[in-house]
Design an enzyme around this catalytic site. Sequence first.
Site, PDB file in Angstrom:
ATOM      1  N   ASN A   1      -2.230 -23.050 -19.233  1.00 17.21           N
ATOM      2  CA  ASN A   1      -1.863 -24.031 -20.549  1.00 17.21           C
ATOM      3  C   ASN A   1      -0.329 -24.256 -20.470  1.00 17.21           C
ATOM      4  O   ASN A   1       0.027 -25.232 -20.936  1.00 17.21           O
ATOM      5  CB  ASN A   1      -2.155 -23.024 -21.729  1.00 17.21           C
ATOM      6  CG  ASN A   1      -3.754 -23.218 -21.919  1.00 17.21           C
ATOM      7  OD1 ASN A   1      -4.096 -24.198 -22.684  1.00 17.21           O
ATOM      8  ND2 ASN A   1      -4.644 -22.334 -21.925  1.00 17.21           N
TER       9      ASN A   1
ATOM     10  N   HIS B   1      -6.866 -20.188 -28.367  1.00 15.76           N
ATOM     11  CA  HIS B   1      -7.975 -19.149 -28.214  1.00 15.76           C
ATOM     12  C   HIS B   1      -9.048 -19.689 -27.677  1.00 15.76           C
ATOM     13  O   HIS B   1      -9.442 -20.960 -28.302  1.00 15.76           O
ATOM     14  CB  HIS B   1      -8.199 -18.419 -29.216  1.00 15.76           C
ATOM     15  CG  HIS B   1      -9.351 -17.070 -29.299  1.00 15.76           C
ATOM     16  ND1 HIS B   1      -8.760 -16.118 -28.221  1.00 15.76           N
ATOM     17  CD2 HIS B   1     -10.354 -16.894 -29.268  1.00 15.76           C
ATOM     18  CE1 HIS B   1      -9.895 -14.994 -28.453  1.00 15.76           C
ATOM     19  NE2 HIS B   1     -11.018 -15.779 -28.984  1.00 15.76           N
TER      20      HIS B   1
ATOM     21  N   GLU C   1      -8.473 -26.962 -23.518  1.00 14.85           N
ATOM     22  CA  GLU C   1      -7.430 -26.430 -24.054  1.00 14.85           C
ATOM     23  C   GLU C   1      -6.212 -27.065 -23.575  1.00 14.85           C
ATOM     24  O   GLU C   1      -5.022 -27.491 -24.249  1.00 14.85           O
ATOM     25  CB  GLU C   1      -7.388 -24.865 -23.419  1.00 14.85           C
ATOM     26  CG  GLU C   1      -8.490 -24.039 -23.715  1.00 14.85           C
ATOM     27  CD  GLU C   1      -8.032 -22.534 -23.344  1.00 14.85           C
ATOM     28  OE1 GLU C   1      -6.975 -22.235 -23.317  1.00 14.85           O
ATOM     29  OE2 GLU C   1      -9.137 -21.800 -22.923  1.00 14.85           O
TER      30      GLU C   1
ATOM     31  N   MET D   1      -1.292 -11.892 -24.259  1.00 17.58           N
ATOM     32  CA  MET D   1      -2.111 -10.816 -24.572  1.00 17.58           C
ATOM     33  C   MET D   1      -1.456  -9.447 -25.027  1.00 17.58           C
ATOM     34  O   MET D   1      -2.155  -8.440 -25.039  1.00 17.58           O
ATOM     35  CB  MET D   1      -2.864 -10.385 -23.280  1.00 17.58           C
ATOM     36  CG  MET D   1      -3.391 -11.829 -22.503  1.00 17.58           C
ATOM     37  SD  MET D   1      -4.882 -12.348 -23.665  1.00 17.58           S
ATOM     38  CE  MET D   1      -5.584 -13.441 -22.826  1.00 17.58           C
TER      39      MET D   1
ATOM     40  N   GLU E   1      -0.653 -12.263 -39.095  1.00 16.37           N
ATOM     41  CA  GLU E   1      -0.518 -11.025 -38.550  1.00 16.37           C
ATOM     42  C   GLU E   1      -1.978 -10.433 -37.887  1.00 16.37           C
ATOM     43  O   GLU E   1      -2.015  -9.616 -37.109  1.00 16.37           O
ATOM     44  CB  GLU E   1      -0.123 -10.124 -39.762  1.00 16.37           C
ATOM     45  CG  GLU E   1      -1.106 -10.254 -40.778  1.00 16.37           C
ATOM     46  CD  GLU E   1      -0.878 -11.311 -41.765  1.00 16.37           C
ATOM     47  OE1 GLU E   1      -2.000 -11.539 -42.425  1.00 16.37           O
ATOM     48  OE2 GLU E   1      -0.102 -12.169 -41.672  1.00 16.37           O
TER      49      GLU E   1
ATOM     50  N   ASN F   1      -1.181 -20.637 -31.759  1.00 11.55           N
ATOM     51  CA  ASN F   1      -1.748 -19.646 -30.595  1.00 11.55           C
ATOM     52  C   ASN F   1      -2.967 -20.586 -30.099  1.00 11.55           C
ATOM     53  O   ASN F   1      -3.594 -21.247 -30.979  1.00 11.55           O
ATOM     54  CB  ASN F   1      -2.343 -18.234 -31.196  1.00 11.55           C
ATOM     55  CG  ASN F   1      -3.018 -17.752 -30.254  1.00 11.55           C
ATOM     56  OD1 ASN F   1      -2.460 -17.330 -29.127  1.00 11.55           O
ATOM     57  ND2 ASN F   1      -4.073 -17.185 -30.503  1.00 11.55           N
TER      58      ASN F   1
ATOM     59  N   ASP G   1      -5.891 -13.419 -33.423  1.00 11.59           N
ATOM     60  CA  ASP G   1      -6.675 -14.955 -33.568  1.00 11.59           C
ATOM     61  C   ASP G   1      -6.852 -15.353 -34.732  1.00 11.59           C
ATOM     62  O   ASP G   1      -8.179 -15.732 -34.914  1.00 11.59           O
ATOM     63  CB  ASP G   1      -7.742 -14.838 -32.275  1.00 11.59           C
ATOM     64  CG  ASP G   1      -7.321 -14.405 -30.780  1.00 11.59           C
ATOM     65  OD1 ASP G   1      -6.221 -15.018 -30.603  1.00 11.59           O
ATOM     66  OD2 ASP G   1      -7.968 -13.418 -30.337  1.00 11.59           O
TER      67      ASP G   1
HETATM   68  C1  GAR Z   1      -6.902 -19.134 -21.872  1.00 16.29           C
HETATM   69  O1  GAR Z   1      -8.063 -19.496 -22.010  1.00 16.29           O
HETATM   70  C2  GAR Z   1      -6.210 -18.897 -23.397  1.00 16.29           C
HETATM   71  O2  GAR Z   1      -7.011 -19.646 -24.589  1.00 16.29           O
HETATM   72  C3  GAR Z   1      -6.496 -17.365 -23.603  1.00 16.29           C
HETATM   73  O3  GAR Z   1      -6.429 -16.861 -22.365  1.00 16.29           O
HETATM   74  C4  GAR Z   1      -6.316 -17.650 -21.155  1.00 16.29           C
HETATM   75  C5  GAR Z   1      -4.994 -18.100 -20.638  1.00 16.29           C
HETATM   76  O4  GAR Z   1      -5.133 -18.882 -19.517  1.00 16.29           O
HETATM   77  N1  GAR Z   1      -5.954 -16.634 -24.676  1.00 16.29           N
HETATM   78  C6  GAR Z   1      -6.681 -15.845 -25.351  1.00 16.29           C
HETATM   79  O5  GAR Z   1      -7.659 -15.219 -25.151  1.00 16.29           O
HETATM   80  C7  GAR Z   1      -5.877 -15.123 -26.495  1.00 16.29           C
HETATM   81  N2  GAR Z   1      -6.400 -14.510 -27.488  1.00 16.29           N
HETATM   82  P1  GAR Z   1      -3.613 -19.464 -18.922  1.00 16.29           P
HETATM   83  O6  GAR Z   1      -2.880 -18.252 -18.600  1.00 16.29           O
HETATM   84  O7  GAR Z   1      -4.045 -20.048 -17.430  1.00 16.29           O
HETATM   85  O8  GAR Z   1      -3.236 -20.327 -19.941  1.00 16.29           O
END
Ligand code: GAR
Length: 213
Positions: free
Chosen positions: A26, A121, A186, A102, A154, A119, A157
């Site tokens: 992303n 998700h 995304e 994370m 706070e 954010n 997600d």
């Molecule tokens: C993505 O799918 C993002 O939406 C998710 O982690 C992945 C990161 O991929 N985020 C979450 O789950 C947040 N709760 P990336 O490092 O290749 O962007």
Amino acid sequence: MTGHADVPVRGARLRVGVLASGRGSNLQAILDATRAPGYPAQVVIVVCDRERAPALERARAAGVEALFLNPKDFADRPAYDAALVKALTARRVELMCHAGWMRILSPVYIDAFAGRALNIHPSLLPSFPGLRAQRQALEHGVKVAGATVHFSDEGMDTGPIVAQASVPVLEDDTEDTLAARILVEEHRMFPEVIRLFAEGRLTIEGRCVRVKR
Ligand code: GAR
């Protein structure tokens, strides 16, 4: 929450910071978008909480400052987040993007960037927050999955939803095939939302976000 999202259109490009913990695809989509002529935002810093996160390398390759902030160097979460806010404030960051971050964020950070932190998700929130959203979707047998970009608050997600995109869940999907299908959305959606923010077209009204088209 009071919105700071009404940022007027200005000559200068919006200064964006990115938090990423891992692969950084992303982040890459955002970096690629910022290279387009006329895109109204630039990434000025990428912060990672994991030293070996490929996201750090992606930032450096794009000529963007990459900062590894080691959680082990701080007594607790508020102390870590205070250092994070200090680093971002020093770079005059106007909008934060959590791109695969994370780590739970404390009020120290959330309050500093209220209405100015997005954010992403990989689910259609409020369904399936937290870890392994795609697996949760498969376990629930849903037929439609997707991704959400929302302002951070706070909760985990949670926060006012700006944009969502849906994808079908196929009979033979695995966690990986579903994640890959969602990831395409995304990568398209996050840079689009950053553009909307930078152009002052997002207004937070309670739990909802109004988008000026
Ligand atoms: C993505 O799918 C993002 O939406 C998710 O982690 C992945 C990161 O991929 N985020 C979450 O789950 C947040 N709760 P990336 O490092 O290749 O962007």
